[in-house]
Scaffold this active site. Structure first.
Site, PDB file in Angstrom:
ATOM      1  N   CYS A 120       0.744  -1.089   0.001  1.00 23.87           N
ATOM      2  CA  CYS A 120       0.128   0.053   0.057  1.00 23.87           C
ATOM      3  C   CYS A 120       0.855   1.222  -0.051  1.00 23.87           C
ATOM      4  O   CYS A 120       2.062   1.254   0.366  1.00 23.87           O
ATOM      5  CB  CYS A 120      -0.911   0.139   1.222  1.00 23.87           C
ATOM      6  N   PHE A 160     -11.600  -8.902 -25.304  1.00 19.34           N
ATOM      7  CA  PHE A 160     -10.954  -9.315 -23.816  1.00 19.34           C
ATOM      8  C   PHE A 160     -11.708  -9.867 -22.738  1.00 19.34           C
ATOM      9  O   PHE A 160     -11.722  -9.391 -21.869  1.00 19.34           O
ATOM     10  CB  PHE A 160     -10.001  -7.865 -23.321  1.00 19.34           C
ATOM     11  N   GLU A 176     -11.355 -13.399 -26.725  1.00 15.46           N
ATOM     12  CA  GLU A 176     -10.273 -13.499 -26.006  1.00 15.46           C
ATOM     13  C   GLU A 176      -9.081 -14.475 -26.463  1.00 15.46           C
ATOM     14  O   GLU A 176      -9.272 -15.247 -27.135  1.00 15.46           O
ATOM     15  CB  GLU A 176     -10.848 -14.476 -24.397  1.00 15.46           C
ATOM     16  N   CYS A 231      -8.128  -0.750 -16.117  1.00 14.57           N
ATOM     17  CA  CYS A 231      -7.259  -0.425 -14.984  1.00 14.57           C
ATOM     18  C   CYS A 231      -6.209   0.672 -15.036  1.00 14.57           C
ATOM     19  O   CYS A 231      -5.386   0.798 -14.029  1.00 14.57           O
ATOM     20  CB  CYS A 231      -6.856  -1.658 -14.208  1.00 14.57           C
TER      21      CYS A 231
END
Length: 419
Positions: free
Chosen positions: A78, A280, A300, A374
């Site tokens: 983190c 994907f 995919e 992401c």
């Protein structure tokens, strides 16, 4: 390396505090705006020595392994536990805002949707064999040093409770002295463990490791470099209402809560689309949810993931038709002519994004698109292509499934502007 007093004025994209000096910017981990500190400085990087005056947004980290003040000097898992919640949320949301504005995309970004501590069902540990036994933990930031842990505040309660089991099995696997990765997926049927290692196993090692798994409770499968050594029963996840057996090491969203929210956003946006493409697709995170309302074609490059999706669809009743296609979309994207029979599309590419594929999508007649990523930077690039191709962004939702890190998930919804 010299020690000097610094005033931290803002946060960088990786979560480091930044001090502006006549010599340029200095990046100091574990600091935040409003901190006045003493740091050891070397070539634009600082190491926190002491806090002269703390920021009003500084809080006590919930994890004993976090930060420069911990006994282990920070496990590296983190980066932001020392930041108050409101300031942290603003910083994380602004990662998305800044990426979009950098591409000239001026749209409203929704509030950050945060996942709670203890929500991570997928964790990747670092392991190394030593003369005193094996170390299981996380790498320090910018280091190959593995910091051992006895708790992880972002991991699920079951993973935390199983740390002694995971440590014993990691020791059984550690036949070489090279460091390796142990991926842990908390599934409905037990832990799915996938080892990625630079060394080889003998047949005797395979038998010994399998015997070690049988002695433990809660482990459903262990694989080594993609080879299944033992599977007591198939690991099971549920995407929507469909049970899926993911392949060893296959991609799975890190948090079930985040996956559920992403699934709801995507399926609601594409609800009126009779035929939908899932690019994907992985093992069917979106495809199997979408198949409850639309005909779905899933594409995919990873064969085992695609096979898991196909098997799940075939054995489930009540779904619309689902077809699958093994194809590397980064090298061989679907051409505009191949897109013409679809009204909806979702894509969730790797961190590098889907630039080449998106160029063909931008020339298509597809009405609605859901873009999942992401990486806000590559997402912004891909969205810029779609906007220039005639699409309008209707919403941007940042989802914090990677709590207290610099990573963030984003769902962007688009519609083709009327011509």
């Amino acid at each position: 390396m010299s020690a000097r007093a610094l005033d931290i004025t803002r946060l960088g994209g990786q979560g480091d505090g930044i001090a502006e000096t006549p010599e340029g910017q200095i990046f100091v981990p574990f600091t935040l705006p409003g901190d006045r500190i003493t740091a050891a400085v070397d070539k634009g990087r600082g190491t926190l020595i002491s806090l002269i005056e703390p920021s009003p947004d500084r809080v006590t980290p919930p994890c004993p392994h976090f930060g420069a003040d911990s006994d282990e000097a920070g496990c590296g898992g983190c980066a932001m536990q020392h930041v108050a919640d409101a300031a942290y949320r603003d910083w994380k949301r602004n990662l998305v805002v800044a990426a979009l504005e950098g591409r000239g995309i001026m749209v409203e970004v929704g509030p950050l949707v945060a996942c709670a501590p203890g929500a991570r069902r997928r964790v990747v540990f670092a392991v190394r064999r030593t003369d005193k036994g094996s170390i299981l933990g996380f790498n320090r930031a910018s280091s190959h040093q593995i910091v051992p842990i006895d708790t992880c505040v972002v991991a699920s309660e079951r993973i935390n409770q199983a740390l002694p089991v995971l440590r014993r099995l990691a020791t059984a696997v550690a036949v070489g002295k090279e460091a390796f990765r142990l991926s842990v997926l908390d599934t409905l049927s037990g832990f799915d463990l996938a080892v990625d290692a630079p060394f080889k196993l003998s047949e005797a090692d395979r038998l010994r490791i399998s015997a070690s798994v049988r002695k433990e409770t809660g482990v459903t499968r262990l694989s080594f470099n993609g080879e299944i050594l033992i599977e007591i029963q198939p690991p099971q996840l549920v995407f929507g209402d469909v049970a899926v057996n993911p392949p060893p090491g296959g991609f799975v969203q890190a948090s079930e809560a985040a996956e559920t929210l992403m699934g709801e956003l995507v399926t609601t946006h594409l609800k009126k689309s009779k035929r939908v493409l899932d690019l994907f697709s992985g093992s069917g995170t979106f495809a199997l949810r979408l198949a409850q309302q639309s005909h779905v074609h899933a594409v995919e490059s990873d064969g085992p993931s695609l096979a898991a999706l196909d098997k799940a669809a075939r054995r489930s009743s009540g779904l619309k038709p689902v077809s699958v296609e093994k194809r590397d979309l980064l090298r061989r994207p679907l051409m505009t002519a191949e897109l013409k029979t679809y009204q909806g599309l979702v894509f969730d590419p790797p961190r590098a994004g889907a630039e080449v594929q998106v160029q063909d999508i931008a020339r298509s007649t597809i009405t609605r698109i859901a873009a999942v990523s992401c990486n806000p930077v590559t997402l912004a690039r891909d969205l810029e292509i779609l906007v220039k191709g005639g699409y309008k962004i209707t919403s941007i939702t940042p989802i914090d499934q990677f709590l207290w890190s610099s990573h963030i998930e984003v769902v962007a919804l688009l519609e083709r502007s009327k011509r």
